[in-house]
Write an enzyme that holds these catalytic residues in place. Sequence first.
Site, PDB file in Angstrom:
ATOM      1  N   ASN A 116      42.541  38.006  33.744  1.00  0.00           N
ATOM      2  CA  ASN A 116      41.875  36.777  34.176  1.00  0.00           C
ATOM      3  C   ASN A 116      41.260  36.917  35.561  1.00  0.00           C
ATOM      4  O   ASN A 116      40.170  36.412  35.824  1.00  0.00           O
ATOM      5  CB  ASN A 116      42.875  35.619  34.173  1.00  0.00           C
ATOM      6  CG  ASN A 116      43.161  35.093  32.784  1.00  0.00           C
ATOM      7  OD1 ASN A 116      42.386  35.302  31.866  1.00  0.00           O
ATOM      8  ND2 ASN A 116      44.283  34.422  32.621  1.00  0.00           N
ATOM      9  N   LYS A 128      48.174  39.676  31.838  1.00  0.00           N
ATOM     10  CA  LYS A 128      47.166  38.659  31.532  1.00  0.00           C
ATOM     11  C   LYS A 128      46.515  38.160  32.816  1.00  0.00           C
ATOM     12  O   LYS A 128      45.298  37.927  32.852  1.00  0.00           O
ATOM     13  CB  LYS A 128      47.806  37.499  30.780  1.00  0.00           C
ATOM     14  CG  LYS A 128      46.806  36.393  30.419  1.00  0.00           C
ATOM     15  CD  LYS A 128      47.481  35.246  29.692  1.00  0.00           C
ATOM     16  CE  LYS A 128      46.489  34.141  29.383  1.00  0.00           C
ATOM     17  NZ  LYS A 128      47.123  32.988  28.704  1.00  0.00           N
ATOM     18  N   LEU A 147      42.445  25.240  23.323  1.00  0.00           N
ATOM     19  CA  LEU A 147      43.566  26.034  22.821  1.00  0.00           C
ATOM     20  C   LEU A 147      44.653  25.145  22.230  1.00  0.00           C
ATOM     21  O   LEU A 147      45.174  25.417  21.144  1.00  0.00           O
ATOM     22  CB  LEU A 147      44.147  26.894  23.941  1.00  0.00           C
ATOM     23  CG  LEU A 147      45.390  27.713  23.559  1.00  0.00           C
ATOM     24  CD1 LEU A 147      45.061  28.707  22.460  1.00  0.00           C
ATOM     25  CD2 LEU A 147      45.971  28.409  24.776  1.00  0.00           C
TER      26      LEU A 147
END
Length: 310
Positions: free
Chosen positions: A193, A189, A11
């Site tokens: 996850n 998020k 990333l």
Amino acid sequence: MRIVIFGAGSLGSLLGALLDSAHDVVLVGRDPHVSTTRERGLRVTGVDSFEASPASTTDGTGLDADLAVVTVKSYDTAAAARDLATGDVGAVVSLQNGLGNEETLAAGLECPIVAGTTTHGAMLSEPGVVEWTGRGAVAVGNWRVDGASDHTPQVDATDDPASRVAAAFRAASIDAESDPDIRHRLWAKLAVNAAINPITALARIRNGRVFEGPTAAYAERAAAEVARVARADGVGLDADAVAAEARAVARRTADNRSSMLQDLAAGRRTEIDAISGVVAERADEHGFEAPVNGLLAALVRGWEAGAGVR
């Protein structure tokens, strides 16, 4: 703007390559990726193909930058803060997985701290090459600004670091926005996850299989437990909504191998402490249990201990 990408993995490398089109970028990472990037440049494939030429180094100390984008694994956040503290950095934004990274950064740094999430997907194909596996967006929000006395999200009326960070990303044609309710995004998020990462890792399955067959019920329970802990923490997260989002993410990334599955396959330490582990711990602090997250954390930690990577 002078921008440091602290954690030039998949990333971080993608964001560094994108930001390099409009800013003076320095990647901080490990060899052989860093040395290859320094010698040959950084090549991006996948969603779009292009080459970038950011500076790169393995030494994260003494850096001078307007902004540091932290993309290291959650267990390396404290070390990143220590290194960044030796330099002169105007602001720091975390685009990491898990919960607690912003508190760790705020404890070690005096500059403004910005929290963030991104839906971009990336994978390092080989040293010097990052595959852009999914186009996404970035959302950021103020966590702590200069002179703050605690680590809770807040906005200083005279300074809005998150807006400046979002503008810097947009200058490089990256979809980015400043969100005053960034905590909600972080918890949402985390729920995704928690539902996907540990189950794919333990079952050795790709994302698209999580909500199929015997693992589906446990993925939904893991997400629901995150929502309950979030509400106890003052964030209004709906269990059905986050479970639906986790299912949608699993469908969109059906062929992907989660980062935690990749870590286990490569014999590396995972981010389980900042995902399932922190959910179970926060639940205990609030006086109730998060049994699915607790079990998933214990199983992954057990594998880490057996592999000698904890």
